[in-house]
Design an enzyme around this catalytic site. Structure first.
Site, PDB file in Angstrom:
ATOM      1  N   GLY A   9       0.833  -1.210   0.000  1.00 30.00           N
ATOM      2  CA  GLY A   9       0.000   0.000   0.000  1.00 30.00           C
ATOM      3  C   GLY A   9       0.861   1.250   0.000  1.00 30.00           C
ATOM      4  O   GLY A   9       0.594   2.214   0.710  1.00 30.00           O
ATOM      5  N   ASN A  11       1.522   3.418  -2.422  1.00 35.10           N
ATOM      6  CA  ASN A  11       1.281   4.485  -3.399  1.00 35.10           C
ATOM      7  C   ASN A  11       0.723   5.758  -2.785  1.00 35.10           C
ATOM      8  O   ASN A  11       0.738   6.814  -3.397  1.00 35.10           O
ATOM      9  CB  ASN A  11       0.354   3.995  -4.516  1.00 35.10           C
ATOM     10  N   GLY A  13      -0.856   7.728   1.267  1.00 36.80           N
ATOM     11  CA  GLY A  13      -1.098   7.635   2.704  1.00 36.80           C
ATOM     12  C   GLY A  13       0.149   7.289   3.508  1.00 36.80           C
ATOM     13  O   GLY A  13       1.266   7.693   3.184  1.00 36.80           O
ATOM     14  N   ILE A  14      -0.060   6.513   4.553  1.00 39.77           N
ATOM     15  CA  ILE A  14       1.027   6.172   5.470  1.00 39.77           C
ATOM     16  C   ILE A  14       2.098   5.340   4.754  1.00 39.77           C
ATOM     17  O   ILE A  14       3.294   5.524   4.972  1.00 39.77           O
ATOM     18  CB  ILE A  14       0.458   5.409   6.697  1.00 39.77           C
ATOM     19  N   SER A 126      -4.969  -1.499  13.796  1.00 40.52           N
ATOM     20  CA  SER A 126      -5.691  -0.317  14.273  1.00 40.52           C
ATOM     21  C   SER A 126      -6.205  -0.598  15.671  1.00 40.52           C
ATOM     22  O   SER A 126      -6.578  -1.738  15.983  1.00 40.52           O
ATOM     23  CB  SER A 126      -6.880  -0.027  13.363  1.00 40.52           C
ATOM     24  N   TYR A 142     -14.450  -3.468   9.845  1.00 44.60           N
ATOM     25  CA  TYR A 142     -13.118  -2.945  10.160  1.00 44.60           C
ATOM     26  C   TYR A 142     -12.639  -3.505  11.494  1.00 44.60           C
ATOM     27  O   TYR A 142     -11.524  -4.020  11.600  1.00 44.60           O
ATOM     28  CB  TYR A 142     -13.158  -1.414  10.191  1.00 44.60           C
TER      29      TYR A 142
END
Ligand SMILES: NC(=O)c1ccc[n+]([C@@H]2O[C@H](COP(=O)([O-])OP(=O)(O)OC[C@H]3O[C@@H](n4cnc5c(N)ncnc54)[C@H](OP(=O)(O)O)[C@@H]3O)[C@@H](O)[C@H]2O)c1
Length: 220
Positions: A9, A11, A13-14, A126, A142
């Protein structure tokens, strides 16, 4: 030799920020993502296509990286779909399971041979996955998917301990990204700095722990 890291991931954000900071710190960075972005292309790192929810894509990544040692694997890719109880949105829940829970486990399993004694595996989870910390309900997919990936992280910590591999489960903070609709308390650079500081000081005794990015232990 330069230490090597793979970030999923990467590309935006974090994940993008982790890739950027690691590159600046002299790491050999492999940025894995579904879609390239101008931002990740601008960093000048190796980019590998990866959809963590697609078994064939994960398997193909493992094959392309055969023989390449990783000092660090950061399972960062994740999604948040707001899903409620009435009606129960089972498809959204299932999708979050595929990406958030199965994704990190599949990627780690596919890259097991790339890890060596001293390597570290990070699962960006999270605190929404904390059952003990759930005081507001909702977000079934989530919360369930992050609780499940936490369980996977603990099993990985046990299973990889003998090989000298450390597994960290990290809450990155409440970070202003697309995932939160731009809401949050901190920006990706601060979150990424915190995650990398945690990774740097993590020892075998920290493997299998669930940490807030500020270092605090979080309840399961
Ligand atoms: N932001 C927060 O406050 C917060 C709080 C707690 C935990 N987290 C966790 O932090 C991680 C990063 O989130 P973020 O805030 O940086 O969100 P973001 O900006 O929305 O980034 C999510 C990343 O995950 C990637 N991704 C989604 N589905 C994927 C798939 N099937 N295969 C591969 N990559 C996929 C996205 O790529 P595409 O561009 O291809 O979609 C994107 O690179 C997630 O695991 C999230 O749950 C974030």
């Amino acid at each position: 030799m330069m230490p090597r890291v793979l970030v999923t991931g990467a590309n935006r954000g974090i994940g993008l920020e982790l890739a950027r900071q690691l590159k600046e710190a002299g790491w050999d960075v492999i940025a894995a993502c579904r879609h390239r972005s101008p931002e990740i292309e601008g960093i000048g790192v190796r980019i590998e296509e990866l959809d963590v929810s697609d078994d064939a894509s994960v398997r193909a990544l493992g094959e392309r990286l055969r023989g390449i040692e990783l000092d660090l694997l950061i399972n960062n890719a994740g999604i948040l779909h707001d899903d409620g109880l009435a009606p129960l949105e089972v498809d959204k829940i299932r999708r979050q399971f595929e990406v958030n829970a199965l994704g990190p486990l599949k990627v780690t399993a596919a890259l097991l041979d790339n890890l060596k004694a001293g390597s570290k595996v990070v699962i960006v989870s999270s605190r929404m996955g904390s059952i003990g910390d759930n005081t507001s309900g909702g977000s079934y997919g989530y919360r369930m998917s992050k609780a499940a990936v936490n369980a996977a992280g603990v099993s990985l910590a046990h299973d990889l301990r003998e090989r000298g591999i450390i597994v960290l489960i990290v809450h990155p903070g409440y970070v202003r990204t697309e995932l939160t609709g731009g809401k949050g308390l901190i920006d990706p650079p601060e979150s990424a700095r915190g995650i990398l500081a945690l990774v740097e000081r993590a020892g075998p005794e920290d493997s299998g722990t669930f940490r807030h990015v500020n270092g605090d232990r979080l309840p399961w």
